[in-house]
Write a protein that holds these residues in place. Structure first.
Motif, mmCIF file in Angstrom:
data_model
loop_
_atom_site.group_PDB
_atom_site.id
_atom_site.type_symbol
_atom_site.label_atom_id
_atom_site.label_comp_id
_atom_site.label_asym_id
_atom_site.label_seq_id
_atom_site.Cartn_x
_atom_site.Cartn_y
_atom_site.Cartn_z
ATOM 1 N N TYR A 45 -17.387 4.248 -4.645
ATOM 2 C CA TYR A 45 -16.352 3.405 -4.686
ATOM 3 C C TYR A 45 -15.132 4.511 -4.538
ATOM 4 N N LEU A 46 -15.229 5.527 -5.628
ATOM 5 C CA LEU A 46 -14.245 6.452 -5.518
ATOM 6 C C LEU A 46 -14.372 7.507 -4.179
ATOM 7 N N LYS A 47 -15.662 7.701 -3.898
ATOM 8 C CA LYS A 47 -15.722 8.522 -2.616
ATOM 9 C C LYS A 47 -15.185 7.988 -1.410
ATOM 10 N N SER A 48 -15.526 6.643 -1.065
ATOM 11 C CA SER A 48 -14.837 5.948 -0.276
ATOM 12 C C SER A 48 -13.228 5.910 -0.192
ATOM 13 N N MET A 49 -12.468 5.821 -1.587
ATOM 14 C CA MET A 49 -11.205 6.155 -1.308
ATOM 15 C C MET A 49 -10.676 7.501 -1.046
ATOM 16 N N VAL A 50 -11.548 8.559 -1.536
ATOM 17 C CA VAL A 50 -11.021 9.898 -0.904
ATOM 18 C C VAL A 50 -11.195 10.152 0.418
ATOM 19 N N LEU A 51 -12.139 9.351 0.942
ATOM 20 C CA LEU A 51 -12.489 9.509 2.525
ATOM 21 C C LEU A 51 -11.584 8.822 3.491
ATOM 22 N N ASP A 52 -11.030 7.771 2.705
ATOM 23 C CA ASP A 52 -9.962 6.898 3.401
ATOM 24 C C ASP A 52 -8.934 7.669 3.677
ATOM 25 N N LEU A 53 -8.598 8.662 2.616
ATOM 26 C CA LEU A 53 -7.352 9.566 2.533
ATOM 27 C C LEU A 53 -7.603 10.653 3.604
ATOM 28 N N PHE A 54 -8.804 11.415 3.737
ATOM 29 C CA PHE A 54 -9.128 12.808 4.075
ATOM 30 C C PHE A 54 -10.056 12.460 5.238
ATOM 31 N N GLY A 55 -10.228 11.100 5.732
ATOM 32 C CA GLY A 55 -11.253 11.012 6.954
ATOM 33 C C GLY A 55 -10.668 11.534 8.088
ATOM 34 N N PRO A 56 -11.449 11.288 8.969
ATOM 35 C CA PRO A 56 -10.952 11.769 10.550
ATOM 36 C C PRO A 56 -9.471 11.070 10.909
ATOM 37 N N GLU A 57 -9.451 9.789 10.787
ATOM 38 C CA GLU A 57 -8.285 9.130 11.338
ATOM 39 C C GLU A 57 -6.830 9.637 10.753
ATOM 40 N N SER A 58 -7.121 9.913 9.306
ATOM 41 C CA SER A 58 -6.052 10.417 8.635
ATOM 42 C C SER A 58 -5.457 11.657 8.928
ATOM 43 N N GLU A 118 6.374 6.738 -13.317
ATOM 44 C CA GLU A 118 7.620 6.606 -12.398
ATOM 45 C C GLU A 118 7.193 5.929 -11.189
ATOM 46 N N ARG A 119 5.948 5.723 -10.593
ATOM 47 C CA ARG A 119 5.855 5.324 -9.251
ATOM 48 C C ARG A 119 5.702 3.802 -9.397
ATOM 49 N N ARG A 120 5.056 3.451 -10.570
ATOM 50 C CA ARG A 120 4.992 1.727 -10.877
ATOM 51 C C ARG A 120 6.362 1.196 -11.140
ATOM 52 N N LEU A 121 7.668 2.088 -11.609
ATOM 53 C CA LEU A 121 8.596 1.416 -11.750
ATOM 54 C C LEU A 121 9.415 1.361 -10.516
ATOM 55 N N LYS A 122 9.219 2.279 -9.495
ATOM 56 C CA LYS A 122 9.565 2.327 -8.332
ATOM 57 C C LYS A 122 8.711 2.552 -7.260
ATOM 58 N N PRO A 123 7.872 1.349 -7.011
ATOM 59 C CA PRO A 123 7.043 1.343 -5.867
ATOM 60 C C PRO A 123 7.445 1.386 -4.446
ATOM 61 N N ARG A 124 6.567 1.861 -3.482
ATOM 62 C CA ARG A 124 7.005 2.083 -2.060
ATOM 63 C C ARG A 124 6.575 1.189 -1.263
ATOM 64 N N LYS A 125 7.481 0.680 -0.244
ATOM 65 C CA LYS A 125 7.065 -0.398 0.703
ATOM 66 C C LYS A 125 5.750 -0.200 1.475
ATOM 67 N N HIS A 126 5.676 1.232 1.839
ATOM 68 C CA HIS A 126 4.689 1.635 2.736
ATOM 69 C C HIS A 126 3.830 2.759 2.223
ATOM 70 N N ARG A 127 2.499 2.661 2.252
ATOM 71 C CA ARG A 127 1.556 3.488 1.435
ATOM 72 C C ARG A 127 1.816 4.859 2.184
ATOM 73 N N ASP A 167 0.769 8.144 0.075
ATOM 74 C CA ASP A 167 0.260 9.138 -0.521
ATOM 75 C C ASP A 167 -1.038 8.515 -1.192
ATOM 76 N N PHE A 168 -1.711 9.300 -1.979
ATOM 77 C CA PHE A 168 -2.765 8.736 -2.813
ATOM 78 C C PHE A 168 -2.408 7.906 -3.771
ATOM 79 N N PHE A 169 -1.421 8.100 -4.540
ATOM 80 C CA PHE A 169 -0.686 7.268 -5.630
ATOM 81 C C PHE A 169 -0.341 5.982 -5.230
ATOM 82 N N ASP A 170 0.016 5.709 -4.100
ATOM 83 C CA ASP A 170 0.254 4.500 -3.448
ATOM 84 C C ASP A 170 -1.063 3.674 -3.392
ATOM 85 N N HIS A 171 -1.949 4.522 -2.749
ATOM 86 C CA HIS A 171 -3.374 3.567 -2.713
ATOM 87 C C HIS A 171 -3.714 3.500 -4.243
ATOM 88 N N VAL A 172 -3.758 4.353 -5.041
ATOM 89 C CA VAL A 172 -4.226 4.092 -6.436
ATOM 90 C C VAL A 172 -3.539 2.771 -7.011
#
Length: 441
Positions: free
Chosen positions: A92-105, A203-212, A214-219
Protein backbone atom coordinates in the motif's frame (compact mmCIF):
# COMPACT_ATOMS: atom_id res chain seq x y z
CA UNK A 1 29.55 -14.85 18.95
CA UNK A 2 31.61 -12.46 21.06
CA UNK A 3 30.77 -11.26 24.55
CA UNK A 4 27.40 -11.89 26.24
CA UNK A 5 24.81 -9.25 25.19
CA UNK A 6 27.48 -7.07 23.59
CA UNK A 7 28.44 -9.74 21.07
CA UNK A 8 30.76 -8.41 18.37
CA UNK A 9 29.04 -5.01 18.16
CA UNK A 10 32.19 -2.97 18.83
CA UNK A 11 34.07 -4.64 15.96
CA UNK A 12 31.06 -4.31 13.64
CA UNK A 13 30.60 -0.57 14.25
CA UNK A 14 34.33 0.26 14.00
CA UNK A 15 34.95 2.93 11.31
CA UNK A 16 36.14 1.59 7.96
CA UNK A 17 37.91 3.77 5.40
CA UNK A 18 38.85 0.89 3.10
CA UNK A 19 37.40 0.49 -0.40
CA UNK A 20 37.60 -3.28 0.06
CA UNK A 21 35.17 -5.59 1.83
CA UNK A 22 34.69 -4.28 5.42
CA UNK A 23 37.39 -5.81 7.70
CA UNK A 24 34.74 -7.18 10.09
CA UNK A 25 33.28 -9.28 7.28
CA UNK A 26 36.51 -10.08 5.43
CA UNK A 27 38.33 -11.43 8.49
CA UNK A 28 35.44 -13.76 9.34
CA UNK A 29 35.02 -14.90 5.75
CA UNK A 30 38.65 -16.01 5.73
CA UNK A 31 38.23 -17.81 9.05
CA UNK A 32 34.75 -19.33 8.81
CA UNK A 33 33.73 -19.24 5.14
CA UNK A 34 31.09 -17.32 3.14
CA UNK A 35 28.28 -17.86 5.67
CA UNK A 36 28.94 -17.27 9.36
CA UNK A 37 27.16 -16.27 12.54
CA UNK A 38 27.78 -13.40 14.92
CA UNK A 39 25.95 -11.41 17.59
CA UNK A 40 25.12 -7.71 17.17
CA UNK A 41 23.58 -5.57 19.93
CA UNK A 42 22.18 -8.62 21.67
CA UNK A 43 20.82 -10.35 18.57
CA UNK A 44 22.16 -13.49 16.84
CA UNK A 45 22.81 -12.70 13.17
CA UNK A 46 23.81 -14.81 10.17
CA UNK A 47 26.09 -12.91 7.77
CA UNK A 48 25.86 -14.10 4.17
CA UNK A 49 28.47 -13.29 1.54
CA UNK A 50 27.28 -16.26 -0.53
CA UNK A 51 25.68 -15.08 -3.79
CA UNK A 52 23.39 -18.12 -4.03
CA UNK A 53 22.00 -17.67 -0.51
CA UNK A 54 21.60 -13.91 -1.01
CA UNK A 55 19.60 -14.43 -4.19
CA UNK A 56 17.50 -17.12 -2.49
CA UNK A 57 16.71 -14.72 0.36
CA UNK A 58 15.47 -11.99 -1.99
CA UNK A 59 13.37 -14.41 -4.03
CA UNK A 60 11.72 -15.91 -0.91
CA UNK A 61 10.70 -12.57 0.63
CA UNK A 62 7.35 -13.01 2.36
CA UNK A 63 7.57 -16.81 2.30
CA UNK A 64 10.70 -17.94 4.13
CA UNK A 65 12.11 -14.50 4.99
CA UNK A 66 10.83 -11.04 5.80
CA UNK A 67 12.41 -7.62 6.04
CA UNK A 68 13.86 -6.92 9.48
CA UNK A 69 16.26 -4.41 11.02
CA UNK A 70 17.81 -4.21 14.50
CA UNK A 71 15.98 -2.25 17.20
CA UNK A 72 18.58 0.49 16.93
CA UNK A 73 17.68 1.00 13.26
CA UNK A 74 13.95 1.07 13.96
CA UNK A 75 14.55 3.64 16.69
CA UNK A 76 16.39 5.76 14.14
CA UNK A 77 13.99 5.40 11.20
CA UNK A 78 10.81 4.90 13.23
CA UNK A 79 9.00 1.75 14.30
CA UNK A 80 6.48 2.24 11.50
CA UNK A 81 9.08 2.85 8.78
CA UNK A 82 8.47 1.22 5.41
CA UNK A 83 11.44 -1.15 5.80
CA UNK A 84 9.85 -2.74 8.86
CA UNK A 85 6.38 -3.19 7.36
CA UNK A 86 5.19 -6.28 5.53
CA UNK A 87 2.42 -7.66 3.38
CA UNK A 88 -0.48 -5.50 2.30
CA UNK A 89 0.59 -2.42 4.27
CA UNK A 90 4.02 -2.41 2.62
CA UNK A 91 2.48 -2.77 -0.85
CA UNK A 92 0.00 0.00 0.00
CA UNK A 93 2.77 2.45 0.94
CA UNK A 94 4.83 1.42 -2.08
CA UNK A 95 1.90 2.24 -4.36
CA UNK A 96 1.57 5.67 -2.71
CA UNK A 97 5.21 6.45 -3.45
CA UNK A 98 4.95 5.18 -7.02
CA UNK A 99 1.88 7.39 -7.52
CA UNK A 100 4.04 10.41 -6.69
CA UNK A 101 7.26 9.34 -8.43
CA UNK A 102 5.88 7.12 -11.18
CA UNK A 103 6.46 7.82 -14.92
CA UNK A 104 3.33 9.95 -15.43
CA UNK A 105 4.20 12.24 -12.52
CA UNK A 106 7.87 12.39 -13.52
CA UNK A 107 6.97 13.51 -17.04
CA UNK A 108 5.39 16.62 -15.52
CA UNK A 109 8.28 17.04 -13.08
CA UNK A 110 11.12 17.18 -15.64
CA UNK A 111 10.92 20.98 -16.23
CA UNK A 112 11.28 21.63 -12.49
CA UNK A 113 14.19 19.18 -12.18
CA UNK A 114 15.84 20.83 -15.18
CA UNK A 115 15.41 24.35 -13.80
CA UNK A 116 16.90 23.27 -10.46
CA UNK A 117 19.94 21.63 -12.07
CA UNK A 118 20.57 24.55 -14.43
CA UNK A 119 20.24 27.16 -11.67
CA UNK A 120 22.59 25.36 -9.29
CA UNK A 121 25.24 24.66 -11.93
CA UNK A 122 25.22 28.31 -12.94
CA UNK A 123 25.58 29.37 -9.29
CA UNK A 124 28.47 26.94 -8.70
CA UNK A 125 30.28 28.08 -11.85
CA UNK A 126 30.65 31.56 -10.33
CA UNK A 127 32.48 30.15 -7.30
CA UNK A 128 36.19 29.33 -6.92
CA UNK A 129 35.45 25.82 -5.65
CA UNK A 130 32.49 23.69 -4.64
CA UNK A 131 32.14 20.84 -2.16
CA UNK A 132 30.25 18.66 -4.62
CA UNK A 133 28.83 16.16 -2.12
CA UNK A 134 27.40 18.90 0.09
CA UNK A 135 26.19 21.05 -2.82
CA UNK A 136 24.41 18.20 -4.62
CA UNK A 137 22.88 17.03 -1.33
CA UNK A 138 21.45 20.50 -0.74
CA UNK A 139 20.16 20.75 -4.31
CA UNK A 140 18.49 17.32 -4.30
CA UNK A 141 17.10 17.64 -0.77
CA UNK A 142 15.48 21.00 -1.48
CA UNK A 143 13.91 19.70 -4.69
CA UNK A 144 12.56 16.54 -3.07
CA UNK A 145 11.33 18.38 0.04
CA UNK A 146 9.45 20.78 -2.21
CA UNK A 147 7.72 17.93 -4.04
CA UNK A 148 6.95 16.02 -0.84
CA UNK A 149 5.93 18.76 1.57
CA UNK A 150 6.23 22.08 -0.35
CA UNK A 151 9.18 22.98 1.87
CA UNK A 152 11.02 26.20 1.00
CA UNK A 153 14.26 26.67 3.01
CA UNK A 154 14.26 30.43 2.31
CA UNK A 155 10.80 30.89 3.84
CA UNK A 156 11.11 28.45 6.73
CA UNK A 157 12.23 29.63 10.17
CA UNK A 158 13.95 26.26 10.75
CA UNK A 159 16.47 24.42 8.59
CA UNK A 160 15.08 20.93 7.98
CA UNK A 161 18.17 19.77 6.11
CA UNK A 162 20.52 20.52 9.04
CA UNK A 163 18.60 18.00 11.13
CA UNK A 164 19.25 15.35 8.50
CA UNK A 165 22.95 16.26 8.48
CA UNK A 166 23.12 15.55 12.23
CA UNK A 167 21.08 12.41 11.68
CA UNK A 168 23.43 11.08 9.00
CA UNK A 169 26.61 11.64 11.01
CA UNK A 170 25.57 9.12 13.65
CA UNK A 171 23.56 6.69 11.55
CA UNK A 172 26.12 3.88 11.57
CA UNK A 173 27.48 4.14 15.09
CA UNK A 174 27.41 2.21 18.34
CA UNK A 175 23.90 2.68 19.82
CA UNK A 176 24.88 4.54 22.99
CA UNK A 177 22.27 7.26 23.52
CA UNK A 178 24.05 9.62 25.90
CA UNK A 179 25.05 13.26 25.27
CA UNK A 180 28.24 13.59 23.26
CA UNK A 181 27.94 10.36 21.27
CA UNK A 182 27.31 10.22 17.52
CA UNK A 183 24.23 8.08 18.11
CA UNK A 184 22.77 10.67 20.50
CA UNK A 185 23.28 13.42 17.90
CA UNK A 186 21.64 11.18 15.33
CA UNK A 187 18.57 10.69 17.53
CA UNK A 188 18.41 14.40 18.29
CA UNK A 189 18.44 15.15 14.57
CA UNK A 190 15.60 12.69 14.00
CA UNK A 191 13.49 14.13 16.82
CA UNK A 192 13.86 17.68 15.53
CA UNK A 193 13.09 16.66 11.95
CA UNK A 194 10.04 14.65 13.02
CA UNK A 195 8.77 17.57 15.09
CA UNK A 196 9.03 19.86 12.07
CA UNK A 197 7.25 17.35 9.82
CA UNK A 198 4.47 16.86 12.36
CA UNK A 199 3.95 20.61 12.72
CA UNK A 200 3.82 20.99 8.93
CA UNK A 201 1.22 18.24 8.66
CA UNK A 202 -0.92 19.84 11.38
CA UNK A 203 -0.73 23.23 9.63
CA UNK A 204 -1.81 21.60 6.39
CA UNK A 205 -4.78 20.01 8.18
CA UNK A 206 -5.92 23.46 9.27
CA UNK A 207 -5.43 24.93 5.78
CA UNK A 208 -6.15 22.15 3.28
CA UNK A 209 -5.58 22.80 -0.43
CA UNK A 210 -8.25 22.50 -3.09
CA UNK A 211 -5.92 20.71 -5.50
CA UNK A 212 -3.38 18.05 -4.61
CA UNK A 213 0.15 19.29 -5.31
CA UNK A 214 2.47 17.37 -2.99
CA UNK A 215 2.75 14.19 -0.94
CA UNK A 216 1.25 15.79 2.17
CA UNK A 217 -1.95 16.46 0.20
CA UNK A 218 -2.02 12.80 -0.80
CA UNK A 219 -1.49 11.73 2.83
CA UNK A 220 -4.30 13.98 4.10
CA UNK A 221 -6.68 12.54 1.52
CA UNK A 222 -5.85 9.03 2.69
CA UNK A 223 -6.14 9.89 6.39
CA UNK A 224 -9.64 11.29 5.85
CA UNK A 225 -10.95 8.06 4.32
CA UNK A 226 -13.10 5.97 6.67
CA UNK A 227 -11.57 2.65 5.65
CA UNK A 228 -7.96 3.84 5.55
CA UNK A 229 -5.17 1.74 7.04
CA UNK A 230 -2.81 4.72 7.04
CA UNK A 231 -1.99 6.41 10.34
CA UNK A 232 -0.28 9.71 10.98
CA UNK A 233 2.70 7.90 12.57
CA UNK A 234 3.19 5.69 9.51
CA UNK A 235 2.86 8.67 7.17
CA UNK A 236 5.44 10.72 9.07
CA UNK A 237 7.93 7.84 9.24
CA UNK A 238 7.50 7.31 5.48
CA UNK A 239 8.11 11.01 4.85
CA UNK A 240 11.24 10.90 6.97
CA UNK A 241 12.67 7.91 5.07
CA UNK A 242 11.92 9.47 1.68
CA UNK A 243 13.64 12.72 2.65
CA UNK A 244 16.63 10.83 4.00
CA UNK A 245 16.97 8.79 0.82
CA UNK A 246 16.97 11.94 -1.31
CA UNK A 247 19.39 13.73 1.00
CA UNK A 248 22.09 11.11 1.22
CA UNK A 249 22.11 8.37 -1.37
CA UNK A 250 21.36 10.27 -4.58
CA UNK A 251 23.94 12.95 -3.85
CA UNK A 252 26.56 10.29 -3.11
CA UNK A 253 25.84 8.47 -6.37
CA UNK A 254 26.04 11.72 -8.32
CA UNK A 255 29.29 12.75 -6.62
CA UNK A 256 30.92 9.40 -7.26
CA UNK A 257 29.80 9.37 -10.91
CA UNK A 258 31.29 12.82 -11.51
CA UNK A 259 34.49 11.78 -9.73
CA UNK A 260 34.92 8.97 -12.23
CA UNK A 261 34.01 11.24 -15.14
CA UNK A 262 36.71 13.70 -14.11
CA UNK A 263 39.28 10.92 -13.88
CA UNK A 264 38.32 9.25 -17.18
CA UNK A 265 38.11 11.73 -20.09
CA UNK A 266 37.11 9.01 -22.57
CA UNK A 267 33.75 8.49 -20.84
CA UNK A 268 33.22 12.24 -20.57
CA UNK A 269 33.84 12.56 -24.31
CA UNK A 270 31.29 9.85 -25.08
CA UNK A 271 28.73 11.50 -22.81
CA UNK A 272 29.18 14.88 -24.48
CA UNK A 273 28.63 13.31 -27.88
CA UNK A 274 25.40 11.68 -26.74
CA UNK A 275 23.94 14.79 -25.14
CA UNK A 276 25.06 17.15 -27.87
CA UNK A 277 23.36 14.84 -30.36
CA UNK A 278 20.12 15.37 -28.43
CA UNK A 279 20.51 19.12 -28.82
CA UNK A 280 21.16 18.81 -32.56
CA UNK A 281 17.95 16.83 -33.05
CA UNK A 282 15.81 19.57 -31.47
CA UNK A 283 13.87 21.97 -33.60
CA UNK A 284 14.12 24.58 -30.85
CA UNK A 285 17.44 24.63 -28.98
CA UNK A 286 15.86 26.48 -26.04
CA UNK A 287 13.16 23.89 -25.44
CA UNK A 288 13.47 21.76 -22.33
CA UNK A 289 14.25 18.07 -22.02
CA UNK A 290 11.36 15.86 -23.09
CA UNK A 291 10.47 12.44 -21.71
CA UNK A 292 11.46 10.90 -25.04
CA UNK A 293 14.88 12.57 -24.85
CA UNK A 294 15.33 11.42 -21.27
CA UNK A 295 14.51 7.81 -22.21
CA UNK A 296 17.06 8.03 -25.03
CA UNK A 297 19.90 8.86 -22.63
CA UNK A 298 22.04 5.81 -22.01
CA UNK A 299 23.80 7.40 -19.05
CA UNK A 300 21.32 6.98 -16.22
CA UNK A 301 21.98 6.04 -12.67
CA UNK A 302 19.94 4.52 -9.86
CA UNK A 303 19.77 5.34 -6.11
CA UNK A 304 20.06 3.20 -3.05
CA UNK A 305 17.66 4.09 -0.02
CA UNK A 306 19.64 2.51 2.63
CA UNK A 307 21.77 3.93 5.31
CA UNK A 308 25.59 3.90 4.81
CA UNK A 309 28.24 4.21 2.14
CA UNK A 310 31.85 3.43 1.18
CA UNK A 311 33.86 5.61 -1.14
CA UNK A 312 36.07 4.02 -3.79
CA UNK A 313 39.30 5.67 -4.84
CA UNK A 314 40.05 4.96 -8.49
CA UNK A 315 43.61 3.75 -9.09
CA UNK A 316 44.11 3.71 -12.83
CA UNK A 317 42.83 5.40 -15.95
CA UNK A 318 41.22 3.49 -18.79
CA UNK A 319 44.53 3.38 -20.66
CA UNK A 320 45.93 0.87 -18.16
CA UNK A 321 43.58 -1.72 -19.64
CA UNK A 322 45.43 -1.53 -22.96
CA UNK A 323 42.18 -0.86 -24.81
CA UNK A 324 41.19 1.97 -27.12
CA UNK A 325 37.76 3.53 -27.43
CA UNK A 326 37.23 1.65 -30.69
CA UNK A 327 37.16 -1.67 -28.83
CA UNK A 328 33.89 -0.84 -27.09
CA UNK A 329 30.60 0.31 -28.56
CA UNK A 330 29.64 3.78 -27.36
CA UNK A 331 26.27 2.85 -25.90
CA UNK A 332 27.76 -0.18 -24.12
CA UNK A 333 30.56 1.92 -22.66
CA UNK A 334 28.21 4.33 -20.96
CA UNK A 335 26.12 1.55 -19.49
CA UNK A 336 29.24 -0.29 -18.38
CA UNK A 337 30.49 2.84 -16.66
CA UNK A 338 27.39 2.97 -14.44
CA UNK A 339 27.46 -0.74 -13.68
CA UNK A 340 31.09 -0.50 -12.63
CA UNK A 341 30.52 2.67 -10.61
CA UNK A 342 27.72 1.26 -8.49
CA UNK A 343 29.54 -2.06 -8.10
CA UNK A 344 32.49 -0.26 -6.52
CA UNK A 345 30.44 2.32 -4.62
CA UNK A 346 28.82 -0.27 -2.34
CA UNK A 347 26.52 2.31 -0.79
CA UNK A 348 24.61 -0.42 1.06
CA UNK A 349 26.88 -2.29 3.52
CA UNK A 350 24.17 -4.67 4.70
CA UNK A 351 20.58 -5.65 3.93
CA UNK A 352 18.71 -7.30 6.80
CA UNK A 353 16.10 -10.06 6.75
CA UNK A 354 14.67 -12.52 9.32
CA UNK A 355 13.83 -16.20 8.89
CA UNK A 356 10.15 -17.14 9.27
CA UNK A 357 11.01 -20.81 9.83
CA UNK A 358 14.09 -23.02 10.02
CA UNK A 359 16.07 -22.93 6.76
CA UNK A 360 18.50 -25.57 5.46
CA UNK A 361 20.85 -24.36 2.73
CA UNK A 362 24.13 -25.84 1.45
CA UNK A 363 24.54 -27.89 4.61
CA UNK A 364 23.88 -24.93 6.93
CA UNK A 365 20.91 -24.78 9.28
CA UNK A 366 19.55 -21.31 10.01
CA UNK A 367 17.17 -21.32 13.01
CA UNK A 368 13.70 -19.83 12.80
CA UNK A 369 13.55 -16.18 13.91
CA UNK A 370 17.26 -15.51 13.37
CA UNK A 371 18.37 -12.37 11.57
CA UNK A 372 20.35 -12.51 8.33
CA UNK A 373 22.55 -9.75 6.96
CA UNK A 374 23.16 -9.92 3.21
CA UNK A 375 26.52 -8.25 2.48
CA UNK A 376 26.55 -6.66 -1.04
CA UNK A 377 30.23 -5.49 -0.88
CA UNK A 378 31.42 -9.09 -0.48
CA UNK A 379 29.43 -10.05 -3.59
CA UNK A 380 30.53 -7.06 -5.69
CA UNK A 381 34.20 -7.49 -4.73
CA UNK A 382 34.39 -11.26 -5.06
CA UNK A 383 37.61 -12.11 -6.99
CA UNK A 384 36.07 -15.40 -8.14
CA UNK A 385 33.49 -13.40 -10.11
CA UNK A 386 35.31 -10.12 -10.81
CA UNK A 387 38.94 -10.28 -11.85
CA UNK A 388 40.94 -7.67 -9.89
CA UNK A 389 37.72 -6.58 -8.14
CA UNK A 390 39.09 -3.29 -6.77
CA UNK A 391 40.10 -2.05 -10.23
CA UNK A 392 37.77 0.31 -12.09
CA UNK A 393 37.27 -1.53 -15.37
CA UNK A 394 34.02 -0.83 -17.26
CA UNK A 395 35.00 -3.29 -19.98
CA UNK A 396 34.28 -6.18 -17.63
CA UNK A 397 30.58 -5.52 -18.36
CA UNK A 398 30.94 -5.91 -22.13
CA UNK A 399 27.97 -7.92 -23.37
CA UNK A 400 26.31 -8.12 -19.94
CA UNK A 401 22.73 -6.86 -19.66
CA UNK A 402 21.24 -5.98 -16.28
CA UNK A 403 17.54 -5.35 -15.83
CA UNK A 404 17.48 -5.82 -12.07
CA UNK A 405 19.24 -7.68 -9.28
CA UNK A 406 21.26 -10.81 -10.08
CA UNK A 407 23.23 -13.24 -7.95
CA UNK A 408 26.37 -11.18 -8.43
CA UNK A 409 24.95 -7.65 -8.65
CA UNK A 410 22.58 -6.21 -6.04
CA UNK A 411 23.42 -2.51 -5.93
CA UNK A 412 19.71 -1.60 -5.92
CA UNK A 413 18.46 -4.28 -3.55
CA UNK A 414 16.46 -7.20 -4.85
CA UNK A 415 13.17 -9.03 -4.93
CA UNK A 416 9.93 -7.28 -4.04
CA UNK A 417 11.86 -4.53 -2.21
CA UNK A 418 13.80 -3.37 -5.25
CA UNK A 419 14.28 0.41 -4.93
CA UNK A 420 11.01 2.26 -5.63
CA UNK A 421 12.78 5.60 -6.13
CA UNK A 422 14.85 4.35 -9.04
CA UNK A 423 13.10 6.26 -11.84
CA UNK A 424 13.03 9.54 -9.90
CA UNK A 425 16.75 9.28 -9.31
CA UNK A 426 17.40 8.46 -12.95
CA UNK A 427 15.59 11.62 -13.99
CA UNK A 428 17.55 13.79 -11.57
CA UNK A 429 20.87 12.24 -12.59
CA UNK A 430 20.25 12.32 -16.35
CA UNK A 431 19.00 15.91 -16.36
CA UNK A 432 21.89 17.11 -14.22
CA UNK A 433 24.47 15.32 -16.38
CA UNK A 434 22.85 16.72 -19.54
CA UNK A 435 23.32 20.33 -18.41
CA UNK A 436 26.75 19.65 -16.93
CA UNK A 437 28.31 18.16 -20.07
CA UNK A 438 26.62 20.46 -22.62
CA UNK A 439 26.98 23.84 -20.89
CA UNK A 440 29.90 23.61 -18.46
CA UNK A 441 33.51 22.49 -18.15
Amino acid sequence: MGWPLLGESLQFFAPNMSSDIPPFVKERMERYGPIFRTSLVGRPVIVSTDSDLNYFIFQQEGHLFQSWYPDTFTEIFGRQNVGSLHGFLYKYLKSMVLDLFGPESLKKMIPEVEETASRNLKMWSDQDSVDLKDATARMIFDLTAKKLISYDPEKSSENLRENFVAFMQGLISFPLDIPGTAYHKCMQGRQKAMKMLKNMLQERRLKPRKHRSDFFDHVLEELQKEDTILTEAIALDLMFVLLFASFETTSLALTLAIKFLVEHPLVLKELRQEHEAILRRRENLDSGITWKEYKSMTFTIQVFNQCHFLFYKARKDFETNGLSSSTVLKDQLKLQFINETVRLANIVPGIFRKTLREIKFKGYTIPSGWAIMVCPPAVHLNPAKYKEPLEFNPWRWDGVELNGATKHFMAFGGGMRFCVGTEFTKVQMAVFIHHLVTKFE
